[in-house]
Motif scaffolding. Structure first.
Motif, mmCIF file in Angstrom:
data_model
loop_
_atom_site.group_PDB
_atom_site.id
_atom_site.type_symbol
_atom_site.label_atom_id
_atom_site.label_comp_id
_atom_site.label_asym_id
_atom_site.label_seq_id
_atom_site.Cartn_x
_atom_site.Cartn_y
_atom_site.Cartn_z
ATOM 1 N N SER A 42 0.658 -24.597 83.131
ATOM 2 C CA SER A 42 1.186 -25.091 84.409
ATOM 3 C C SER A 42 0.064 -25.275 85.427
ATOM 4 O O SER A 42 0.053 -26.242 86.188
ATOM 5 N N LYS A 100 5.906 -20.236 90.044
ATOM 6 C CA LYS A 100 6.348 -21.578 90.402
ATOM 7 C C LYS A 100 5.214 -22.235 91.170
ATOM 8 O O LYS A 100 4.637 -21.627 92.069
ATOM 9 N N GLN A 120 3.861 -19.597 93.906
ATOM 10 C CA GLN A 120 4.932 -18.629 94.178
ATOM 11 C C GLN A 120 5.001 -17.674 92.987
ATOM 12 O O GLN A 120 5.468 -18.039 91.912
ATOM 13 N N GLU A 122 6.515 -14.609 91.048
ATOM 14 C CA GLU A 122 7.690 -13.754 90.924
ATOM 15 C C GLU A 122 7.194 -12.446 90.339
ATOM 16 O O GLU A 122 6.449 -12.435 89.355
#
Length: 174
Positions: A42, A100, A120, A122
């Motif tokens: 990612s 994210k 972001q 988590e």
């Protein structure tokens, strides 16, 4: 405001330890090998977006341009290797369970406006951690994580951001 990022490999835990020094505290995040194997893909996509390589080019050229862009921007950020002061994992370190990523929407389309990238995290804890970083910080962070991945010797497949692909054919200038 983000002041410093530290990345190190913790061999006893077999995890990457990512520390963000931000006002008013420092956040310590642990990334497992399994999580990192997914997150790095990612992050590579974010690196590719940052390069703004034209989509009409062949995949090998896009990868080469993205890698060159990443290495050039990462080199602009001052980094330093330091001796590890404490060998253990900080007591407040939290395990990263998700990530994210995205691009921050600019309020003003002027050239002075700086592009931002949203990370972001988590966490296995009460709350997550949201960071907005600029191009230089994004590339330096990814570069540091990839260096520590090599230290860990996890044997993950290489990403375009790490090394430029070898030429596929030889040629001679005349």
């Amino acid at each position: 405001m983000l002041r410093e990022i530290r990345v190190r490999y913790h061999p006893q835990e077999d995890r990457l330890l990512l520390s963000f020094e931000a006002e008013p505290r420092t956040h310590h995040l642990l990334l497992t090998r399994r999580f990192w194997a997914q997150a790095r893909q990612s992050l590579q996509q974010l690196i590719d977006l940052s390069a703004e390589v034209p989509q009409h080019l062949p995949a090998t050229q896009r990868s080469s341009l993205s890698a060159a862009n990443h290495q050039a921007i990462a080199a602009l950020t001052s980094t330093a290797r330091e001796k590890v002061k404490e060998l253990g994992v900080p007591a407040d370190a939290l395990l990263v369970t998700g990530l994210k990523l995205g691009q921050r929407k600019l309020r003003s389309p002027t050239p002075a406006a700086q592009r931002g990238w949203v990370l972001q995290f988590e966490l296995a804890g009460p709350a997550g951690l949201r960071l907005v970083v600029n191009d230089k910080t994004l590339h330096a962070l990814v570069s540091g994580l990839l260096q520590r991945e090599e230290t860990a010797q996890w044997g993950l497949p290489p990403l375009p951001a790490r090394a430029l692909p070898a030429p596929q054919a030889s040629f001679r200038l005349q």
